[in-house]
Design a protein around this motif. Structure first.
Motif, PDB file in Angstrom:
ATOM      1  N   UNK A  76       0.828  -1.207   0.000  1.00 51.98           N
ATOM      2  CA  UNK A  76       0.000   0.000   0.000  1.00 51.98           C
ATOM      3  C   UNK A  76       0.860   1.254   0.000  1.00 51.98           C
ATOM      4  N   UNK A  77       1.999   1.210   0.674  1.00 48.31           N
ATOM      5  CA  UNK A  77       2.878   2.374   0.727  1.00 48.31           C
ATOM      6  C   UNK A  77       3.515   2.638  -0.632  1.00 48.31           C
ATOM      7  N   UNK A  78       3.890   1.585  -1.338  1.00 49.17           N
ATOM      8  CA  UNK A  78       4.611   1.723  -2.603  1.00 49.17           C
ATOM      9  C   UNK A  78       3.722   1.357  -3.796  1.00 49.17           C
ATOM     10  N   UNK A  79       2.433   1.573  -3.656  1.00 48.18           N
ATOM     11  CA  UNK A  79       1.454   1.137  -4.641  1.00 48.18           C
ATOM     12  C   UNK A  79       1.707   1.723  -6.024  1.00 48.18           C
ATOM     13  N   UNK A  80       1.938   3.021  -6.117  1.00 46.17           N
ATOM     14  CA  UNK A  80       2.056   3.678  -7.423  1.00 46.17           C
ATOM     15  C   UNK A  80       3.312   3.258  -8.173  1.00 46.17           C
ATOM     16  N   UNK A  81       4.419   3.067  -7.465  1.00 48.43           N
ATOM     17  CA  UNK A  81       5.664   2.739  -8.162  1.00 48.43           C
ATOM     18  C   UNK A  81       5.724   1.271  -8.589  1.00 48.43           C
ATOM     19  N   UNK A  82       4.876   0.417  -8.031  1.00 47.31           N
ATOM     20  CA  UNK A  82       4.890  -1.002  -8.411  1.00 47.31           C
ATOM     21  C   UNK A  82       4.217  -1.244  -9.751  1.00 47.31           C
ATOM     22  N   UNK A  83       3.301  -0.375 -10.099  1.00 48.93           N
ATOM     23  CA  UNK A  83       2.665  -0.470 -11.409  1.00 48.93           C
ATOM     24  C   UNK A  83       1.667  -1.607 -11.522  1.00 48.93           C
ATOM     25  N   UNK A  84       1.391  -1.970 -12.769  1.00 44.57           N
ATOM     26  CA  UNK A  84       0.395  -3.003 -13.044  1.00 44.57           C
ATOM     27  C   UNK A  84       0.847  -4.376 -12.564  1.00 44.57           C
ATOM     28  N   UNK A  99       2.758  -5.099 -10.012  1.00 45.55           N
ATOM     29  CA  UNK A  99       2.585  -5.147  -8.564  1.00 45.55           C
ATOM     30  C   UNK A  99       1.127  -5.308  -8.171  1.00 45.55           C
ATOM     31  N   UNK A 100       0.242  -4.656  -8.936  1.00 42.02           N
ATOM     32  CA  UNK A 100      -1.188  -4.774  -8.678  1.00 42.02           C
ATOM     33  C   UNK A 100      -1.663  -6.215  -8.856  1.00 42.02           C
ATOM     34  N   UNK A 101      -1.276  -6.854  -9.953  1.00 41.64           N
ATOM     35  CA  UNK A 101      -1.734  -8.218 -10.211  1.00 41.64           C
ATOM     36  C   UNK A 101      -1.081  -9.221  -9.263  1.00 41.64           C
ATOM     37  N   UNK A 102       0.142  -8.945  -8.842  1.00 42.80           N
ATOM     38  CA  UNK A 102       0.766  -9.820  -7.840  1.00 42.80           C
ATOM     39  C   UNK A 102       0.020  -9.752  -6.519  1.00 42.80           C
ATOM     40  N   UNK A 103      -0.415  -8.557  -6.138  1.00 45.81           N
ATOM     41  CA  UNK A 103      -1.153  -8.426  -4.889  1.00 45.81           C
ATOM     42  C   UNK A 103      -2.537  -9.040  -5.006  1.00 45.81           C
ATOM     43  N   UNK A 104      -3.154  -8.921  -6.167  1.00 47.08           N
ATOM     44  CA  UNK A 104      -4.456  -9.558  -6.382  1.00 47.08           C
ATOM     45  C   UNK A 104      -4.316 -11.073  -6.230  1.00 47.08           C
ATOM     46  N   UNK A 105      -3.259 -11.647  -6.792  1.00 44.21           N
ATOM     47  CA  UNK A 105      -3.071 -13.097  -6.676  1.00 44.21           C
ATOM     48  C   UNK A 105      -2.762 -13.481  -5.228  1.00 44.21           C
ATOM     49  N   UNK A 106      -2.012 -12.643  -4.515  1.00 46.35           N
ATOM     50  CA  UNK A 106      -1.718 -12.906  -3.106  1.00 46.35           C
ATOM     51  C   UNK A 106      -3.009 -12.893  -2.281  1.00 46.35           C
ATOM     52  N   UNK A 107      -3.858 -11.893  -2.527  1.00 48.97           N
ATOM     53  CA  UNK A 107      -5.123 -11.813  -1.793  1.00 48.97           C
ATOM     54  C   UNK A 107      -6.059 -12.952  -2.183  1.00 48.97           C
ATOM     55  N   UNK A 108      -5.976 -13.418  -3.416  1.00 56.52           N
ATOM     56  CA  UNK A 108      -6.799 -14.560  -3.837  1.00 56.52           C
ATOM     57  C   UNK A 108      -6.390 -15.817  -3.071  1.00 56.52           C
ATOM     58  N   UNK A 109      -5.093 -16.011  -2.889  1.00 54.44           N
ATOM     59  CA  UNK A 109      -4.625 -17.160  -2.104  1.00 54.44           C
ATOM     60  C   UNK A 109      -5.105 -17.037  -0.665  1.00 54.44           C
ATOM     61  N   UNK A 110      -5.060 -15.829  -0.101  1.00 52.70           N
ATOM     62  CA  UNK A 110      -5.573 -15.608   1.256  1.00 52.70           C
ATOM     63  C   UNK A 110      -7.054 -15.948   1.349  1.00 52.70           C
ATOM     64  N   UNK A 111      -7.819 -15.503   0.366  1.00 53.25           N
ATOM     65  CA  UNK A 111      -9.259 -15.783   0.374  1.00 53.25           C
ATOM     66  C   UNK A 111      -9.542 -17.276   0.226  1.00 53.25           C
TER      67      UNK A 111
END
Length: 125
Positions: free
Chosen positions: A86-94, A96-108
């Motif tokens: 969340x702190x480095x959201x903008x610099x991670x780009x697309x 980083x966004x999809x990696x976090x989505x996949x991480x949250x999907x595994x959590x769910x």
């Protein structure tokens, strides 16, 4: 003056660990040997919030209590990994966004799995 590699760079850390460990060990031994040793029946009694102890302290807890505690710690630690993202959201780009989505999907998936298994049900059947 400073070398780029070698174990000499870790010498200050090693000295700090040795000094801190030595201080803790020395303090423990000195207080054990020099401290007063006055025991009495009243001093050895259990004390809990000023209330007289009643009954046996070895009451068994349900395994579900420990399971809920472990699951809380597990998911709490996993959520901590969301803060750097969340702190480095903008610099991670697309990517980083999809990696976090996949991480949250595994959590769910894990969360729905423990719900399906009934790990969080408190019914005493």
């Amino acid at each position: 003056m400073y070398s780029d590699s070698g174990a000499i760079n870790y010498l200050p850390i090693l000295i700090t660990v040795i000094v801190a460990g030595g201080f803790v060990t020395l303090t423990m031994f000195v207080t054990h040997f020099l401290g007063p040793k006055r025991s009495s029946k009243i001093k050895l009694e259990t004390f809990e919030c000023g209330i007289e102890p009643q009954g046996n302290a070895r009451i068994p807890f349900s395994v579900k209590y420990f399971l809920a505690a472990i699951l809380f710690v597990l998911f709490d630690v996993e959520v901590i990994f969301l803060y750097p993202w969340a702190v480095d959201f903008k610099s991670l780009g697309t990517a980083g966004f999809w990696e976090m989505i996949s991480y949250m999907a595994v959590l769910l998936v894990g969360f729905f799995y423990i719900l399906k298994k009934g790990a969080l049900k408190w019914d005493t059947d």
